[in-house]
Design a protein around this motif. Structure first.
Motif, short mmCIF file in Angstrom:
data_model
loop_
_atom_site.label_atom_id
_atom_site.label_comp_id
_atom_site.label_asym_id
_atom_site.label_seq_id
_atom_site.Cartn_x
_atom_site.Cartn_y
_atom_site.Cartn_z
N UNK A 1 -8.20 23.28 -10.65
CA UNK A 1 -9.53 22.69 -10.69
C UNK A 1 -10.57 23.81 -10.69
N UNK A 2 -11.76 23.48 -11.21
CA UNK A 2 -12.91 24.39 -11.12
C UNK A 2 -13.82 23.99 -9.97
N UNK A 3 -13.95 22.68 -9.75
CA UNK A 3 -14.80 22.15 -8.69
C UNK A 3 -14.09 20.99 -8.03
N UNK B 1 -15.28 22.07 -17.51
CA UNK B 1 -15.36 21.92 -16.06
C UNK B 1 -14.27 20.94 -15.64
N UNK B 2 -13.31 21.42 -14.87
CA UNK B 2 -12.24 20.56 -14.36
C UNK B 2 -12.61 20.16 -12.94
N UNK B 3 -12.67 18.86 -12.69
CA UNK B 3 -13.17 18.37 -11.42
C UNK B 3 -12.33 17.22 -10.91
N UNK C 1 -17.12 20.46 -21.94
CA UNK C 1 -16.28 19.30 -21.67
C UNK C 1 -16.06 19.14 -20.16
N UNK C 2 -16.08 17.90 -19.72
CA UNK C 2 -15.78 17.59 -18.32
C UNK C 2 -14.41 16.93 -18.27
N UNK C 3 -13.49 17.53 -17.55
CA UNK C 3 -12.16 16.97 -17.39
C UNK C 3 -11.99 16.49 -15.95
N UNK C 4 -11.82 15.18 -15.78
CA UNK C 4 -11.54 14.63 -14.46
C UNK C 4 -10.03 14.66 -14.25
N UNK D 1 -18.76 32.05 -11.85
CA UNK D 1 -18.85 30.82 -12.64
C UNK D 1 -19.93 30.96 -13.71
N UNK D 2 -19.71 30.41 -14.91
CA UNK D 2 -20.79 30.35 -15.91
C UNK D 2 -21.97 29.55 -15.38
#
Length: 301
Positions: A141-143, A93-95, A121-124, A277-278
């Motif tokens: 970005x995803x969100x 998740x890219x946020x 994984x969360x990617x800021x 989205x998953x």
């Protein structure tokens, strides 16, 4: 109606007898009979006719059976997908956000989410800060977290939470004993903001710019800690969300309401409207809502 009652109805119909339904549901005959009675009490009418020791669906029962098939199929599919993800499926998740102060609460959310979805994984994406919607559209970005829901056809905005924005001054500032201030008051002060452009700053976008109001002086300082030190020295005023301010409140500074009714900002999560989205994205948004418990009354004393 509870899911267990829908499963009960489905099992009785498809197994063809109480005995086989008992085996499938792992219930005793008394427990099954009790649950069936409870289900009919919830519905307010019979689900089955009892004829010659057989259970035959009533018209209401037929409707519930059809619903049970749809609901349980979707529920089982979702649970299966979640288990797959938690047991090894990977994801990212890219946020990013439109404001650096939002990163104050993200770590707690990420920690809890990571404990339940260890392989996601969360990617800021810090470089997208202040331009999250643009980067979302560009696919970087995803969100995106924003308080400015623009009218863009391809973007869906989901409400997260509402926070109150407060003016912060030193305890000997002229505003310190006031119950509230209004937009016009800001033209006489040095206003500290975290970043430019001004249309990304809530107090300007919604309160000052529409009224043509400009502060006496504008100080751009991205660090909240440094900004608070300037406020303590009576070198400026800053506007912060209640949750961002809370760690810094002490006897040296005061938090003042903006407008008699207060100044509240709605936060949103933005995502691409037609993207598939998953399911873990929905759970991530759920965590955002649940973890950010804002008590807007704890700041104002």
């Amino acid at each position: 109606m509870e899911i267990r009652y829908l499963r009960l109805i489905k099992a009785i119909v498809e197994e063809g007898s109480i005995t086989r339904a008992m085996d499938v549901l792992h219930l005793s005959q008394s427990a099954l009979s009790y649950q069936l009675k409870e289900a009919e009490l919830q519905v307010g009418t019979l689900v089955f006719y009892r004829r010659n020791k057989k259970l035959i669906l009533t018209p209401v029962g037929k409707k519930l059976y059809a619903v049970a098939n749809k609901v349980i199929k979707e529920l089982d599919s979702t649970e299966s997908e979640i288990k797959k993800m938690m047991n090894g499926e990977n994801g990212v998740i890219r946020i990013s956000t439109e404001c650096y102060t939002s990163y104050h609460w993200l770590p707690a959310v990420l920690k809890k989410f990571k404990s339940e979805f260890p392989n996601v994984e969360i990617e800021i994406v810090f470089e997208a800060t202040h331009r999250p919607i643009e980067k979302l559209i560009e696919g970087e970005l995803d969100l995106a977290i924003t308080s400015n829901p623009e009218q863009i056809d391809q973007i869906e905005f989901v409400q997260l939470f509402s926070d109150e924005m407060l003016a912060v001054v030193c305890n000997n500032h002229p505003w310190a004993n006031r119950e509230y201030v209004e937009a016009e008051d800001f033209q006489d002060v040095s206003l500290i903001i975290h970043s430019l452009p001004l249309d990304t700053v809530s107090i300007f976008r919604t309160q000052l710019t529409p009224k043509g109001i400009k502060p006496k002086k504008l100080i751009v300082l991205p660090l909240t800690e440094a900004s608070i030190e300037l406020v303590k020295a009576n070198m400026g005023v800053i506007v912060l969300a209640n949750w961002a301010l809370q760690p810094y409140l002490n006897d040296e500074i005061k938090a003042i309401k903006i407008n008699p009714e207060g100044f509240f900002r709605q936060q949103y999560i933005a995502r691409i409207r037609d993207r598939d989205y998953p399911v873990y994205f929905d759970y991530f948004i759920k965590f955002l809502r649940e973890e950010i418990k804002l008590d807007t009354h704890t700041i104002m004393n």
